[in-house]
Design a protein around this motif. Structure first.
Motif, short mmCIF file in Angstrom:
data_model
loop_
_atom_site.label_atom_id
_atom_site.label_comp_id
_atom_site.label_asym_id
_atom_site.label_seq_id
_atom_site.Cartn_x
_atom_site.Cartn_y
_atom_site.Cartn_z
N TYR A 4 -61.44 24.48 -24.85
CA TYR A 4 -62.44 23.42 -24.91
C TYR A 4 -61.95 22.13 -24.26
O TYR A 4 -62.76 21.27 -23.89
N ALA A 13 -64.55 26.05 -21.55
CA ALA A 13 -65.38 26.49 -22.67
C ALA A 13 -66.43 25.44 -23.03
O ALA A 13 -67.59 25.77 -23.30
N ARG A 26 -69.08 25.39 -20.39
CA ARG A 26 -70.03 26.51 -20.52
C ARG A 26 -71.10 26.19 -21.55
O ARG A 26 -72.27 26.54 -21.38
#
Length: 285
Positions: free
Chosen positions: A90, A103, A106
């Motif tokens: 992340y 992440a 996304r």
């Protein structure tokens, strides 16, 4: 002998009082008690989310000390959470600065894609109501026909997919329109995997006949199809090319309303042309 039956028993001597037992939690009966919102929150998750939000505000990255200060976290706690977020993808760390990781990106792109899908769906619904026909949006991606969105009503239902749309591109207006936008090699590759074959008495007979038809199509003209995919139904498709994306908007009508097909297709084409600039990003979803 003394009569002892009526004698009162002696009181026991005073004993020191034992301390009261600690309070016990009531047993879990399975019946929820009154809500305690604060008690259900997980502090570490809250702190991690605050760090993510703080990192997102720094396009050029930020060091741990600054992030700890902005989020009100102790520096050791911030370091621990930052390392975890980096491990999970992340966040990413570069030269002591923290940035959003793949992440997290996304997650953001997923939300953006959902918004674009909603934009397309709302637009199709407007055209459906103004033109009075079912409206379809489809595209060609990675060698396949993809029906991305259909907007219809009980009074104007969409065509039932009785034969797989992906395998019958030669037979319906959507597929023919998309195939007409492909280069020759890609088109032949598709027909090599899904060869043309008759599925109604009106369907093109073979690949050779279909390729000749596609070559005769003018680039921006609507593609018309009459009962080639489904008996009793006529369809039209409008070619749309955005960048390298081959896409189409299409309509369908009962065969007894075939006289409306071309005027409705022209109306749709005008609407698409009017909004294409604002839809360009959305139709590439």
């Amino acid at each position: 002998m003394a009569d002892t039956a009526s004698a009162e028993p002696h009181a026991p001597p005073d004993q020191p009082r034992s301390p009261a037992p600690p309070l016990q939690r009531p047993p879990n009966t399975g019946v929820p008690g009154p809500p305690h919102p604060a008690g259900t929150l997980i502090g570490s998750v809250q702190r991690a989310m605050r760090l993510l939000e703080s990192v997102a505000e720094h396009a050029y990255g930020a060091p741990a000390k600054q992030l700890a200060r902005e989020t009100g976290l102790a520096l050791p706690t911030a370091y621990h959470l930052l390392r975890t977020l980096v491990h999970e993808g992340y966040l990413r760390r570069d030269k002591g600065l923290f940035f959003l990781g793949e992440a997290a990106e996304r997650l953001g792109s997923s939300g953006a894609a959902q918004k674009r899908r909603s934009t397309v769906a709302d637009t199709l619904a407007q055209w459906r109501d103004s033109i009075g026909v079912p409206v379809y949006y489809a595209r060609y991606r990675e060698g396949e026909i993809e029906i991305m969105c259909v907007s219809d009503t009980p009074g104007n239902p969409a065509v039932e997919e009785w034969a797989d749309f992906r395998e019958t591109a030669h037979a319906h207006a959507i597929g023919q329109c998309l195939l007409s936008q492909l280069d020759e090699d890609t088109r032949r590759d598709h027909l090599g995997r899904y060869p043309a074959q008759s599925i109604t008495p009106y369907t093109v007979r073979d690949n050779h006949a279909l390729l000749r038809r596609l070559e005769r199509m003018r680039r921006m003209d609507p593609v018309l199809e009459r009962q080639e995919y489904a008996l009793g139904t006529v369809c039209a498709a409008i070619p749309i090319t955005v960048g390298t994306t081959a896409a189409t908007m299409a309509i369908s009508l009962p065969a007894h309303h075939a006289d409306r097909l071309l005027p409705a297709a022209r109306e749709l084409q005008n609407e698409v042309g009017r909004l294409l600039g604002s839809l360009a990003i959305s139709i590439s979803i």
